[in-house]
Design an enzyme around this catalytic site. Structure first.
Site, PDB file in Angstrom:
ATOM      1  N   HIS A  34       0.838  -1.221   0.000  1.00 30.92           N
ATOM      2  CA  HIS A  34       0.000   0.000   0.000  1.00 30.92           C
ATOM      3  C   HIS A  34       0.867   1.263   0.000  1.00 30.92           C
ATOM      4  O   HIS A  34       0.546   2.249   0.657  1.00 30.92           O
ATOM      5  CB  HIS A  34      -0.982  -0.018   1.168  1.00 30.92           C
ATOM      6  CG  HIS A  34      -0.369  -0.049   2.538  1.00 30.92           C
ATOM      7  ND1 HIS A  34      -0.856  -0.834   3.553  1.00 30.92           N
ATOM      8  CD2 HIS A  34       0.684   0.608   3.075  1.00 30.92           C
ATOM      9  CE1 HIS A  34      -0.138  -0.655   4.647  1.00 30.92           C
ATOM     10  NE2 HIS A  34       0.803   0.224   4.380  1.00 30.92           N
ATOM     11  N   HIS A  36      10.550  -3.302   4.043  1.00 33.52           N
ATOM     12  CA  HIS A  36      10.912  -1.891   4.006  1.00 33.52           C
ATOM     13  C   HIS A  36      11.075  -1.366   5.423  1.00 33.52           C
ATOM     14  O   HIS A  36      10.498  -1.900   6.372  1.00 33.52           O
ATOM     15  CB  HIS A  36       9.898  -1.049   3.224  1.00 33.52           C
ATOM     16  CG  HIS A  36       8.521  -0.935   3.799  1.00 33.52           C
ATOM     17  ND1 HIS A  36       7.690  -2.011   4.038  1.00 33.52           N
ATOM     18  CD2 HIS A  36       7.804   0.159   4.172  1.00 33.52           C
ATOM     19  CE1 HIS A  36       6.532  -1.588   4.512  1.00 33.52           C
ATOM     20  NE2 HIS A  36       6.580  -0.279   4.618  1.00 33.52           N
ATOM     21  N   HIS A  71      -3.157   4.700   9.426  1.00 34.77           N
ATOM     22  CA  HIS A  71      -1.955   5.506   9.643  1.00 34.77           C
ATOM     23  C   HIS A  71      -2.324   6.803  10.362  1.00 34.77           C
ATOM     24  O   HIS A  71      -2.160   7.902   9.842  1.00 34.77           O
ATOM     25  CB  HIS A  71      -1.265   5.798   8.313  1.00 34.77           C
ATOM     26  CG  HIS A  71      -0.809   4.576   7.569  1.00 34.77           C
ATOM     27  ND1 HIS A  71      -1.684   3.786   6.839  1.00 34.77           N
ATOM     28  CD2 HIS A  71       0.414   3.994   7.447  1.00 34.77           C
ATOM     29  CE1 HIS A  71      -1.004   2.781   6.293  1.00 34.77           C
ATOM     30  NE2 HIS A  71       0.261   2.891   6.647  1.00 34.77           N
ATOM     31  N   GLU A  79       3.948  -5.520   8.607  1.00 39.29           N
ATOM     32  CA  GLU A  79       2.658  -5.420   7.930  1.00 39.29           C
ATOM     33  C   GLU A  79       2.274  -6.722   7.222  1.00 39.29           C
ATOM     34  O   GLU A  79       1.083  -6.974   6.972  1.00 39.29           O
ATOM     35  CB  GLU A  79       2.692  -4.274   6.914  1.00 39.29           C
ATOM     36  CG  GLU A  79       2.811  -2.900   7.544  1.00 39.29           C
ATOM     37  CD  GLU A  79       3.091  -1.803   6.538  1.00 39.29           C
ATOM     38  OE1 GLU A  79       3.045  -0.623   6.930  1.00 39.29           O
ATOM     39  OE2 GLU A  79       3.369  -2.112   5.353  1.00 39.29           O
TER      40      GLU A  79
END
Length: 280
Positions: free
Chosen positions: A12, A193, A59, A240
């Site tokens: 995403h 990441h 978020h 995630e």
């Protein structure tokens, strides 16, 4: 009876949404990635789900550090697109499926998952970017959406095993719904990441592919990966990927991997696209 017809996995990355919104898909940096997205969209269109249960993380738009549910479910008729500081993305409002969502919520709670029930919620790039990756830029999203936010922001997040079990419970809920909806479950986020600290920019392609291999062929082994391994091997934000385990649990049993592509880099992330279907 409603049925789960496929599981989709997609990162995403907010920069992907920005590239779509600003018409930069053909830029030299983005064109190789969006060529893979075009293939992915063809498969998604062929699956043609009526409803997508989107497992994602907020978020700091719907929730904040004051209140972070481990698992939640959106029950509203519609979910407005959040302004994350740069204006709202120019995408359609997300239309819910409250009848199915309430049925899933009741089933999950009776199945001993303590869901947070959310009757009003804005949705951010964690949900809208996957929709754009799957469906492009329509005037209206072609599927109704049941949002399932998962905490992967504030430690401790749920374990992979708990996420896999949640997916299996979602499957039981969907299959007991008295409708004929074709449902896809979407796992979002990842892959490797890290966006801050001394290891910012970390990408581990080999680890990501091993995770995807396990996710498809041995989900119990994927679910057994401890939090520390995600962080150490694939960066702090790679946690995630536990949300992809919710998707895999919802398909349960053997699956057919219909589509897989990955791309490095999209912004600072190894981006994954996956479609799995129940094995026949």
């Amino acid at each position: 009876m409603a049925e789960i017809v496929a599981g989709f996995g997609t990162s995403h990355v907010p920069a992907v949404g920005a590239a779509i919104d600003k018409g930069r898909q053909e830029d030299p940096y983005w064109a190789p990635f969006f060529a893979k997205v075009a293939e992915f969209r063809d498969v998604v269109a062929d699956v043609d789900p009526d409803v997508c249960i989107v497992v994602y993380n907020d978020h700091a738009c719907a929730f904040s550090l004051r209140l972070i549910p481990t698992f939640a479910i959106g029950l509203a008729d519609a979910f407005p697109v959040a302004d994350e500081g740069f204006g709202r993305r120019p995408v359609p409002e997300v239309v819910g499926h409250p009848e199915l969502a309430w049925h899933i919520a009741e089933s999950l709670i009776l199945d001993e998952f303590d869901m947070t029930l959310v009757n009003e919620m804005e949705v951010d790039h964690g949900l809208t970017v996957p929709l754009s990756v799957m469906f492009g830029q329509p005037d209206k999203w072609p599927a109704r959406i049941v949002p399932v936010p998962v905490n992967v922001v504030q430690y401790p997040p749920p374990t992979g095993r708990r996420c896999l079990a949640l997916g299996r419970a979602i499957r039981r809920a969907v299959e007991s719904f008295p409708g004929n909806e074709r449902v896809a479950v979407v796992g979002t986020g990842g892959m490797s990441h890290q966006i801050h600290g001394e290891r910012a920019g970390l990408i581990n392609v080999d680890w990501d592919h091993r995770f995807l291999d396990l996710l498809v062929s041995d989900p119990e082994a994927a679910a057994a990966i401890p939090h520390l391994d995600y962080v150490r091997e694939a960066g702090s934000e790679a946690i995630e990927l536990v949300m992809w385990l919710v998707m895999r649990g919802a398909l349960d049993g053997p699956v057919h991997e219909r589509f897989r592509r990955t791309h490095v880099p999209t912004s600072n992330t190894h981006n994954g696209l996956l479609v799995v279907e129940p094995a026949t």
